[in-house]
Design a protein around this motif. Structure first.
Motif, short mmCIF file in Angstrom:
data_model
loop_
_atom_site.label_atom_id
_atom_site.label_comp_id
_atom_site.label_asym_id
_atom_site.label_seq_id
_atom_site.Cartn_x
_atom_site.Cartn_y
_atom_site.Cartn_z
N MET A 177 0.86 -1.19 0.00
CA MET A 177 0.00 0.00 0.00
C MET A 177 0.89 1.23 0.00
O MET A 177 1.82 1.33 0.80
CB MET A 177 -0.88 0.02 1.25
N GLY A 178 0.63 2.16 -0.88
CA GLY A 178 1.36 3.41 -0.90
C GLY A 178 2.72 3.30 -1.56
O GLY A 178 3.07 2.31 -2.19
N ASP A 179 3.49 4.35 -1.39
CA ASP A 179 4.79 4.45 -2.02
C ASP A 179 5.84 3.79 -1.12
O ASP A 179 5.75 3.81 0.10
CB ASP A 179 5.14 5.93 -2.23
N ALA A 180 6.86 3.21 -1.73
CA ALA A 180 7.91 2.56 -0.97
C ALA A 180 8.92 3.56 -0.41
O ALA A 180 9.69 3.24 0.48
CB ALA A 180 8.64 1.53 -1.84
N TRP A 181 8.96 4.75 -0.94
CA TRP A 181 9.90 5.77 -0.49
C TRP A 181 9.26 6.59 0.62
O TRP A 181 8.42 7.44 0.37
CB TRP A 181 10.31 6.67 -1.64
N LEU A 182 9.64 6.30 1.84
CA LEU A 182 9.15 7.04 2.99
C LEU A 182 10.29 7.83 3.61
O LEU A 182 11.43 7.38 3.62
CB LEU A 182 8.59 6.09 4.05
N GLN A 183 10.00 8.97 4.12
CA GLN A 183 11.02 9.78 4.76
C GLN A 183 11.03 9.48 6.26
O GLN A 183 10.01 9.62 6.93
CB GLN A 183 10.74 11.25 4.51
N PHE A 184 12.18 9.03 6.76
CA PHE A 184 12.31 8.72 8.17
C PHE A 184 12.84 9.94 8.92
O PHE A 184 13.56 10.76 8.36
CB PHE A 184 13.27 7.54 8.38
N ARG A 185 12.52 9.98 10.17
CA ARG A 185 13.02 11.06 11.00
C ARG A 185 14.50 10.86 11.29
O ARG A 185 14.98 9.74 11.38
CB ARG A 185 12.23 11.13 12.30
N ILE A 186 15.23 11.93 11.44
CA ILE A 186 16.67 11.86 11.68
C ILE A 186 16.98 11.24 13.03
O ILE A 186 18.05 10.71 13.26
CB ILE A 186 17.29 13.28 11.56
N ARG A 187 16.00 11.24 13.93
CA ARG A 187 16.21 10.70 15.28
C ARG A 187 16.56 9.21 15.25
O ARG A 187 17.32 8.74 16.07
CB ARG A 187 14.95 10.93 16.10
N TYR A 188 16.00 8.47 14.31
CA TYR A 188 16.32 7.05 14.20
C TYR A 188 17.79 6.85 13.86
O TYR A 188 18.46 5.98 14.40
CB TYR A 188 15.44 6.37 13.16
N TYR A 189 18.29 7.66 12.94
CA TYR A 189 19.69 7.55 12.55
C TYR A 189 20.61 7.99 13.68
O TYR A 189 21.67 7.41 13.90
CB TYR A 189 19.96 8.37 11.29
N MET A 190 20.22 9.02 14.40
CA MET A 190 21.03 9.49 15.53
C MET A 190 21.08 8.43 16.63
O MET A 190 22.13 8.20 17.22
CB MET A 190 20.47 10.80 16.08
N PHE A 191 19.96 7.78 16.88
CA PHE A 191 19.92 6.74 17.89
C PHE A 191 20.84 5.59 17.49
O PHE A 191 21.60 5.07 18.31
CB PHE A 191 18.48 6.24 18.07
N ALA A 192 20.81 5.20 16.22
CA ALA A 192 21.67 4.13 15.74
C ALA A 192 23.13 4.53 15.81
O ALA A 192 24.00 3.72 16.19
CB ALA A 192 21.30 3.75 14.31
N LEU A 193 23.44 5.76 15.48
CA LEU A 193 24.82 6.23 15.52
C LEU A 193 25.35 6.25 16.94
O LEU A 193 26.48 5.83 17.20
CB LEU A 193 24.91 7.62 14.88
N VAL A 194 24.56 6.73 17.87
CA VAL A 194 24.98 6.73 19.27
C VAL A 194 25.17 5.31 19.77
O VAL A 194 26.12 5.01 20.49
CB VAL A 194 23.95 7.51 20.13
N PHE A 195 24.29 4.40 19.37
CA PHE A 195 24.45 3.00 19.76
C PHE A 195 25.76 2.42 19.24
O PHE A 195 26.48 1.76 19.97
CB PHE A 195 23.28 2.16 19.25
N VAL A 196 26.07 2.68 17.98
CA VAL A 196 27.30 2.14 17.40
C VAL A 196 28.53 2.72 18.10
O VAL A 196 29.47 1.99 18.41
CB VAL A 196 27.35 2.42 15.88
N VAL A 197 28.52 4.01 18.37
CA VAL A 197 29.67 4.64 19.03
C VAL A 197 29.90 4.03 20.40
O VAL A 197 31.03 3.68 20.76
CB VAL A 197 29.47 6.16 19.13
N PHE A 198 28.86 3.85 21.17
CA PHE A 198 29.04 3.33 22.51
C PHE A 198 29.13 1.81 22.54
O PHE A 198 29.55 1.24 23.54
CB PHE A 198 27.94 3.84 23.44
N ASP A 199 28.77 1.16 21.48
CA ASP A 199 28.96 -0.27 21.39
C ASP A 199 30.40 -0.61 21.03
O ASP A 199 30.95 -1.61 21.49
CB ASP A 199 28.01 -0.86 20.35
N VAL A 200 31.04 0.24 20.25
CA VAL A 200 32.43 0.02 19.85
C VAL A 200 33.36 0.15 21.06
O VAL A 200 34.42 -0.46 21.09
CB VAL A 200 32.81 1.00 18.72
N GLU A 201 32.95 0.91 22.04
CA GLU A 201 33.80 1.06 23.22
C GLU A 201 34.06 -0.27 23.91
O GLU A 201 35.13 -0.47 24.47
CB GLU A 201 33.20 2.05 24.21
#
Length: 120
Positions: free
Chosen positions: A51-75
Protein backbone atom coordinates in the motif's frame (compact mmCIF):
# COMPACT_ATOMS: atom_id res chain seq x y z
CA UNK A 1 68.64 -7.16 -7.06
CA UNK A 2 64.87 -7.31 -7.42
CA UNK A 3 63.73 -10.84 -8.20
CA UNK A 4 60.16 -11.45 -9.27
CA UNK A 5 60.20 -15.16 -8.45
CA UNK A 6 60.34 -14.29 -4.75
CA UNK A 7 56.78 -13.00 -5.04
CA UNK A 8 55.27 -16.08 -6.72
CA UNK A 9 53.18 -16.97 -3.67
CA UNK A 10 51.90 -13.40 -3.39
CA UNK A 11 50.90 -13.25 -7.07
CA UNK A 12 49.27 -16.67 -6.88
CA UNK A 13 47.29 -15.62 -3.82
CA UNK A 14 46.30 -12.34 -5.48
CA UNK A 15 45.10 -14.10 -8.64
CA UNK A 16 43.14 -16.74 -6.72
CA UNK A 17 41.57 -14.21 -4.34
CA UNK A 18 40.51 -12.12 -7.34
CA UNK A 19 39.20 -15.07 -9.33
CA UNK A 20 36.99 -16.59 -6.61
CA UNK A 21 34.49 -13.68 -6.37
CA UNK A 22 34.41 -13.27 -10.15
CA UNK A 23 33.72 -16.98 -10.59
CA UNK A 24 31.02 -16.85 -7.90
CA UNK A 25 29.22 -14.05 -9.75
CA UNK A 26 29.56 -15.77 -13.12
CA UNK A 27 28.33 -19.14 -11.81
CA UNK A 28 25.39 -17.58 -9.97
CA UNK A 29 24.47 -15.61 -13.10
CA UNK A 30 24.47 -18.79 -15.18
CA UNK A 31 22.57 -20.98 -12.72
CA UNK A 32 19.90 -18.54 -11.56
CA UNK A 33 16.37 -19.25 -12.77
CA UNK A 34 14.93 -16.30 -14.66
CA UNK A 35 11.21 -15.93 -13.96
CA UNK A 36 10.08 -12.34 -14.04
CA UNK A 37 6.46 -11.54 -13.48
CA UNK A 38 4.26 -9.10 -11.62
CA UNK A 39 4.75 -10.96 -8.32
CA UNK A 40 8.54 -10.88 -8.63
CA UNK A 41 8.62 -7.19 -9.47
CA UNK A 42 6.30 -6.09 -6.65
CA UNK A 43 7.63 -5.16 -3.23
CA UNK A 44 7.11 -7.80 -0.58
CA UNK A 45 5.65 -6.78 2.77
CA UNK A 46 5.04 -9.94 4.78
CA UNK A 47 2.50 -11.28 2.33
CA UNK A 48 0.28 -8.23 2.61
CA UNK A 49 -0.64 -6.35 -0.54
CA UNK A 50 1.66 -3.30 -0.81
CA UNK A 51 0.00 0.00 0.00
CA UNK A 52 1.36 3.41 -0.90
CA UNK A 53 4.79 4.45 -2.02
CA UNK A 54 7.91 2.56 -0.97
CA UNK A 55 9.90 5.77 -0.49
CA UNK A 56 9.15 7.04 2.99
CA UNK A 57 11.02 9.78 4.76
CA UNK A 58 12.31 8.72 8.17
CA UNK A 59 13.02 11.06 11.00
CA UNK A 60 16.67 11.87 11.68
CA UNK A 61 16.21 10.70 15.28
CA UNK A 62 16.32 7.05 14.20
CA UNK A 63 19.69 7.55 12.55
CA UNK A 64 21.03 9.49 15.53
CA UNK A 65 19.92 6.74 17.89
CA UNK A 66 21.67 4.13 15.74
CA UNK A 67 24.82 6.23 15.52
CA UNK A 68 24.98 6.73 19.27
CA UNK A 69 24.45 3.00 19.76
CA UNK A 70 27.30 2.14 17.40
CA UNK A 71 29.67 4.64 19.03
CA UNK A 72 29.04 3.33 22.51
CA UNK A 73 28.96 -0.27 21.39
CA UNK A 74 32.43 0.02 19.85
CA UNK A 75 33.80 1.06 23.22
CA UNK A 76 33.40 -2.50 24.45
CA UNK A 77 35.73 -3.65 21.69
CA UNK A 78 38.40 -1.34 23.09
CA UNK A 79 37.76 -2.18 26.73
CA UNK A 80 37.63 -5.97 26.39
CA UNK A 81 41.39 -6.55 25.74
CA UNK A 82 42.20 -4.16 28.56
CA UNK A 83 39.93 -6.04 30.94
CA UNK A 84 41.43 -9.40 29.98
CA UNK A 85 44.99 -8.26 30.78
CA UNK A 86 44.19 -5.90 33.65
CA UNK A 87 46.48 -7.61 36.17
CA UNK A 88 49.53 -7.40 33.88
CA UNK A 89 49.28 -3.83 32.59
CA UNK A 90 49.57 -1.77 35.74
CA UNK A 91 48.21 1.43 37.18
CA UNK A 92 49.04 3.78 34.28
CA UNK A 93 46.89 1.76 31.86
CA UNK A 94 44.10 1.70 34.45
CA UNK A 95 44.18 5.51 34.58
CA UNK A 96 44.13 5.70 30.77
CA UNK A 97 41.12 3.38 30.63
CA UNK A 98 39.41 5.41 33.34
CA UNK A 99 39.93 8.58 31.29
CA UNK A 100 38.52 6.76 28.23
CA UNK A 101 35.42 5.70 30.15
CA UNK A 102 34.97 9.21 31.55
CA UNK A 103 35.08 10.64 28.01
CA UNK A 104 32.42 8.12 26.99
CA UNK A 105 30.28 9.09 29.96
CA UNK A 106 30.57 12.77 29.03
CA UNK A 107 29.57 11.89 25.45
CA UNK A 108 26.63 9.87 26.71
CA UNK A 109 25.41 12.72 28.92
CA UNK A 110 25.80 15.14 26.00
CA UNK A 111 23.78 12.87 23.70
CA UNK A 112 21.15 12.47 26.41
CA UNK A 113 20.85 16.23 26.94
CA UNK A 114 20.60 16.89 23.20
CA UNK A 115 17.75 14.38 23.00
CA UNK A 116 19.53 11.87 20.75
CA UNK A 117 18.45 9.04 23.04
CA UNK A 118 14.77 9.90 22.95
CA UNK A 119 12.93 7.39 20.81
CA UNK A 120 9.61 9.14 20.29
Amino acid sequence: MFLLHEYDIFWGFLIISGAIPILAFVISGVLVPIREGPEKLSSYESGIEPMGDAWLQFRIRYYMFALVFVVFDVETVFLYPWAMSFDVLGVSVFIEALIFVLILIVGSVYAWRKGALEWS
